[in-house]
Enzyme design. Structure first.
Site, PDB file in Angstrom:
ATOM      1  N   GLU A 116       0.873  -1.175   0.000  1.00  0.00           N
ATOM      2  CA  GLU A 116       0.000   0.000   0.000  1.00  0.00           C
ATOM      3  C   GLU A 116       0.912   1.228   0.000  1.00  0.00           C
ATOM      4  O   GLU A 116       1.805   1.329   0.842  1.00  0.00           O
ATOM      5  CB  GLU A 116      -0.892  -0.001   1.236  1.00  0.00           C
ATOM      6  CG  GLU A 116      -1.880   1.163   1.295  1.00  0.00           C
ATOM      7  CD  GLU A 116      -2.745   1.132   2.554  1.00  0.00           C
ATOM      8  OE1 GLU A 116      -3.891   1.589   2.497  1.00  0.00           O
ATOM      9  OE2 GLU A 116      -2.249   0.639   3.607  1.00  0.00           O
ATOM     10  N   GLU A 207      -8.386  10.980   2.311  1.00  0.00           N
ATOM     11  CA  GLU A 207      -8.634  10.020   3.384  1.00  0.00           C
ATOM     12  C   GLU A 207      -8.930  10.766   4.679  1.00  0.00           C
ATOM     13  O   GLU A 207      -8.293  11.771   4.987  1.00  0.00           O
ATOM     14  CB  GLU A 207      -7.434   9.094   3.583  1.00  0.00           C
ATOM     15  CG  GLU A 207      -7.645   8.052   4.672  1.00  0.00           C
ATOM     16  CD  GLU A 207      -6.622   6.928   4.649  1.00  0.00           C
ATOM     17  OE1 GLU A 207      -6.699   6.040   5.525  1.00  0.00           O
ATOM     18  OE2 GLU A 207      -5.746   6.921   3.752  1.00  0.00           O
TER      19      GLU A 207
END
Length: 281
Positions: A116, A207
């Site tokens: 990620e 986010e």
């Protein structure tokens, strides 16, 4: 004659009916707002995920635009980009107004190995590098990015619960808008032993984590929104002797229009980024 016991049972039933109103729709309100989803919109891939804990609205606009507004407890991430990702010059613009823990980043995944990754352009009150291992730095797109690595153990991923590494490039001067030359970061990570795998999706993402805020971001690239080609390496320029006889250190500039410094690398090789910038990687 109705017995006393039967009377009590009947009274209890009536009491339950009177306790709950006929219209109790307030109990059915979905506090998570927009549900998690992926797909295509305006010629771009989009991904939106939420754990359901926050009040959040994600909206796809025309072309590469998306809007996100959130508040409350919970984790969420959404944005537009490409699937699969690749090394490319990603452009973006818009507004980003976080209140609390939030990131605006070039975000994506690879598989085999499962990675990620984030190229963080802006963030709220929490520095994402907190607690991470500093690996190095890279200069790209007019700024220095610090490179970090962390490990996530038994956490959600694109293949389910797994253990994997996170790679981070965190811009030291925050911005909301510009170009992210992803290949510069991919090459720098590789030079530090932070290997990547096969690209999955790559988006310019907002986010939020137990915070509030809003963003209105439009994404583009020098190769167009529909491009999904394989990752490519930047061209390599042949080292030449510098005027002073001293070659540049790893991650230093080694070329570009108007550059008069060392054009060779004591460590690594001189990698072409664009007409204005080459770097020892």
């Amino acid at each position: 004659m109705v017995s006393y016991k039967a009377f009590l049972i009947t009274l209890a039933a009536v009491t339950r009916v009177l306790t709950y109103p006929a219209n109790s729709s307030f109990e059915l309100v979905d506090r998570s707002g927009t549900p998690s989803s992926t797909g295509t919109s305006g010629g771009y891939y989009y991904s939106f995920w939420t754990d359901g804990g926050a009040d959040v609205t994600y909206t796809n606009g025309a072309g590469g635009e998306y809007k996100l507004q959130w508040s409350g407890n919970g984790n969420l991430v959404g944005g537009k980009g490409w699937n699969p990702g690749s090394a490319k010059a990603v452009t973006y613009s818009g507004t980003y107004s976080p209140n609390g823990n939030s990131y605006l980043s070039l975000y994506g995944w690879t598989t085999s190995p499962l990675i990620e990754y984030y190229v963080v352009e802006n963030f709220g009150t929490y520095d994402p590098s907190t607690g991470a291992t500093l690996k190095g730095t890279v200069v790209s797109d007019g700024a220095t990015y610090k490179i970090y690595q962390t490990q996530r153990v038994n956490q959600p991923s694109i293949i389910g619960t797994a253990t994997f590494y996170q790679y981070w490039s965190v811009r030291q001067t925050k911005r909301t808008g510009g170009t992210v030359t992803t290949g510069n970061h991919f090459n720098a990570w590789k030079a530090l032993g932070m290997n990547m795998g096969t690209f999955d999706y790559m988006i310019v993402a907002t986010e939020g984590y137990f915070s509030s805020g809003s963003s209105d971001i439009t994404v583009g690239s020098s190769t167009g929104g529909g491009d999904s080609g394989s990752p490519t390496s930047a061209p390599t320029t042949s080292p030449t002797t510098s005027p002073g006889g001293t070659c540049g250190a790893l991650y230093s500039q080694c070329g570009g229009t108007g550059f008069t410094g060392s054009q060779c690398c004591a460590s690594g090789t001189c990698k072409y980024a664009n007409s204005y910038y080459s770097q020892c990687l």
